[in-house]
Write a protein that holds these residues in place. Structure first.
Motif, PDB file in Angstrom:
ATOM      1  N   UNK A   1      20.046  68.307   2.133  1.00  0.00           N
ATOM      2  CA  UNK A   1      20.184  69.682   2.617  1.00  0.00           C
ATOM      3  C   UNK A   1      21.332  69.834   3.604  1.00  0.00           C
ATOM      4  N   UNK A   2      21.891  68.710   4.051  1.00  0.00           N
ATOM      5  CA  UNK A   2      22.994  68.801   5.005  1.00  0.00           C
ATOM      6  C   UNK A   2      24.164  69.577   4.406  1.00  0.00           C
ATOM      7  N   UNK A   3      24.482  69.322   3.151  1.00  0.00           N
ATOM      8  CA  UNK A   3      25.560  70.054   2.474  1.00  0.00           C
ATOM      9  C   UNK A   3      25.236  71.525   2.328  1.00  0.00           C
ATOM     10  N   UNK A   4      23.983  71.836   2.018  1.00  0.00           N
ATOM     11  CA  UNK A   4      23.571  73.236   1.883  1.00  0.00           C
ATOM     12  C   UNK A   4      23.674  73.963   3.221  1.00  0.00           C
ATOM     13  N   UNK A   5      23.317  73.280   4.300  1.00  0.00           N
ATOM     14  CA  UNK A   5      23.417  73.901   5.619  1.00  0.00           C
ATOM     15  C   UNK A   5      24.876  74.118   6.009  1.00  0.00           C
ATOM     16  N   UNK A   6      25.714  73.135   5.740  1.00  0.00           N
ATOM     17  CA  UNK A   6      27.137  73.284   6.050  1.00  0.00           C
ATOM     18  C   UNK A   6      27.758  74.416   5.238  1.00  0.00           C
ATOM     19  N   UNK A   7      27.311  74.593   3.998  1.00  0.00           N
ATOM     20  CA  UNK A   7      27.826  75.671   3.156  1.00  0.00           C
ATOM     21  C   UNK A   7      27.471  77.039   3.726  1.00  0.00           C
ATOM     22  N   UNK A   8      26.441  77.108   4.544  1.00  0.00           N
ATOM     23  CA  UNK A   8      26.035  78.358   5.196  1.00  0.00           C
ATOM     24  C   UNK A   8      26.646  78.498   6.586  1.00  0.00           C
ATOM     25  N   UNK A   9      27.538  77.570   6.965  1.00  0.00           N
ATOM     26  CA  UNK A   9      28.210  77.660   8.253  1.00  0.00           C
ATOM     27  C   UNK A   9      27.468  77.025   9.408  1.00  0.00           C
ATOM     28  N   UNK A  10      26.552  76.111   9.101  1.00  0.00           N
ATOM     29  CA  UNK A  10      25.786  75.439  10.143  1.00  0.00           C
ATOM     30  C   UNK A  10      26.426  74.089  10.445  1.00  0.00           C
ATOM     31  N   UNK A  11      26.768  73.873  11.699  1.00  0.00           N
ATOM     32  CA  UNK A  11      27.239  72.577  12.152  1.00  0.00           C
ATOM     33  C   UNK A  11      26.059  71.779  12.655  1.00  0.00           C
ATOM     34  N   UNK A  12      25.921  70.544  12.188  1.00  0.00           N
ATOM     35  CA  UNK A  12      24.791  69.709  12.588  1.00  0.00           C
ATOM     36  C   UNK A  12      25.210  68.746  13.692  1.00  0.00           C
ATOM     37  N   UNK A  13      24.430  68.713  14.749  1.00  0.00           N
ATOM     38  CA  UNK A  13      24.677  67.829  15.883  1.00  0.00           C
ATOM     39  C   UNK A  13      23.511  66.850  15.985  1.00  0.00           C
ATOM     40  N   UNK A  14      23.711  65.594  15.573  1.00  0.00           N
ATOM     41  CA  UNK A  14      22.618  64.616  15.636  1.00  0.00           C
ATOM     42  C   UNK A  14      22.112  64.397  17.060  1.00  0.00           C
ATOM     43  N   UNK A  15      20.791  64.329  17.192  1.00  0.00           N
ATOM     44  CA  UNK A  15      20.143  64.064  18.474  1.00  0.00           C
ATOM     45  C   UNK A  15      19.366  62.765  18.324  1.00  0.00           C
ATOM     46  N   UNK A  16      19.614  61.819  19.196  1.00  0.00           N
ATOM     47  CA  UNK A  16      18.982  60.515  19.114  1.00  0.00           C
ATOM     48  C   UNK A  16      17.534  60.560  19.586  1.00  0.00           C
ATOM     49  N   UNK A  17      16.682  59.816  18.878  1.00  0.00           N
ATOM     50  CA  UNK A  17      15.293  59.655  19.311  1.00  0.00           C
ATOM     51  C   UNK A  17      15.035  58.218  19.727  1.00  0.00           C
ATOM     52  N   UNK A  18      16.121  57.452  19.862  1.00  0.00           N
ATOM     53  CA  UNK A  18      15.946  56.040  20.197  1.00  0.00           C
ATOM     54  C   UNK A  18      17.082  55.522  21.050  1.00  0.00           C
ATOM     55  N   UNK A  19      17.715  54.482  20.557  1.00  0.00           N
ATOM     56  CA  UNK A  19      18.713  53.756  21.336  1.00  0.00           C
ATOM     57  C   UNK A  19      20.083  54.399  21.382  1.00  0.00           C
ATOM     58  N   UNK A  20      20.332  55.445  20.696  1.00  0.00           N
ATOM     59  CA  UNK A  20      21.627  56.118  20.750  1.00  0.00           C
ATOM     60  C   UNK A  20      22.245  56.334  19.398  1.00  0.00           C
ATOM     61  N   UNK A  21      22.442  55.267  18.613  1.00  0.00           N
ATOM     62  CA  UNK A  21      23.000  55.439  17.278  1.00  0.00           C
ATOM     63  C   UNK A  21      21.983  54.949  16.263  1.00  0.00           C
ATOM     64  N   UNK A  22      22.208  55.284  15.016  1.00  0.00           N
ATOM     65  CA  UNK A  22      21.264  54.971  13.956  1.00  0.00           C
ATOM     66  C   UNK A  22      22.050  54.632  12.708  1.00  0.00           C
ATOM     67  N   UNK A  23      21.634  53.621  11.991  1.00  0.00           N
ATOM     68  CA  UNK A  23      22.264  53.298  10.717  1.00  0.00           C
ATOM     69  C   UNK A  23      21.374  53.866   9.631  1.00  0.00           C
ATOM     70  N   UNK A  24      21.924  54.796   8.865  1.00  0.00           N
ATOM     71  CA  UNK A  24      21.176  55.472   7.809  1.00  0.00           C
ATOM     72  C   UNK A  24      22.003  55.458   6.537  1.00  0.00           C
ATOM     73  N   UNK A  25      21.475  54.856   5.487  1.00  0.00           N
ATOM     74  CA  UNK A  25      22.186  54.814   4.213  1.00  0.00           C
ATOM     75  C   UNK A  25      23.504  54.073   4.299  1.00  0.00           C
ATOM     76  N   UNK A  26      23.581  53.052   5.149  1.00  0.00           N
ATOM     77  CA  UNK A  26      24.799  52.289   5.289  1.00  0.00           C
ATOM     78  C   UNK A  26      25.829  52.906   6.220  1.00  0.00           C
TER      79      UNK A  26
END
Length: 162
Positions: free
Chosen positions: A42-67
């Motif tokens: 859905x990230x692409x769908x949100x960006x297509x609607x003009x939404x900028x996504x700002x990741x918020x950490x729930x842990x140590x700061x960065x996250x490895x997701x999907x490589x």
């Protein structure tokens, strides 16, 4: 090869699609094994609607997701100070420390009147905070109410109305 020539003979990109300008910024809760469930990416769908996504950490700061390494670009302070217009809560791992951090972000967003888009197992977490039960692949939580979403077109309509 084209950079070595002093001419403008480089190939042109015809039909280039410019990205949609960002009109609002929403926080994306970073969770291990992030999953948007049946609605797919859905990230692409949100960006297509003009939404900028700002990741918020729930842990140590960065996250490895999907490589890929995802770096946090927003904090809970951005929610409290009104720099974000909403919160996106994907599904993800269910460890107790991570769930507590996700609940805290959802509670903060609710207290500040932000729209919350929840997906997959994130729907149940947001539902607990709002005190409602929702059985859907995605849901919108706003003003104490929950609206289930079953398809991407409904998601696009909700985001376009923001």
């Amino acid at each position: 090869m084209y950079a070595q020539r002093k001419t403008s003979a480089a190939p042109r990109r015809n039909g280039y699609n410019r990205p949609v300008p960002t009109r609002l910024r929403m926080g994306l809760v970073m969770r291990r094994d992030m999953d948007f469930g049946e609605l797919g990416d859905v990230e692409g769908a949100l960006r297509a609607e003009g939404v900028g996504l700002a990741p918020i950490s729930t842990g140590d700061g960065s996250l490895i997701s999907g490589g890929m390494t995802v770096l946090a670009t927003a904090t809970a302070k951005d929610i409290a100070e009104g720099r974000l217009k909403g919160l996106v809560v994907p599904g993800g791992s269910t460890d107790q420390a991570g769930l507590a951090a996700v609940r805290a972000l959802v509670e903060l967003a609710r207290a500040n009147g932000l729209l919350i888009l929840a997906f997959d197992s994130g729907v149940a977490v947001a539902g607990e905070v709002f005190g409602v039960s929702v059985e859907a692949p995605a849901a919108v939580f706003a003003e104490g109410k929950a609206q289930p979403l079953a398809e991407r077109a409904a998601l696009s309509a909700v985001v376009a109305a923001l």
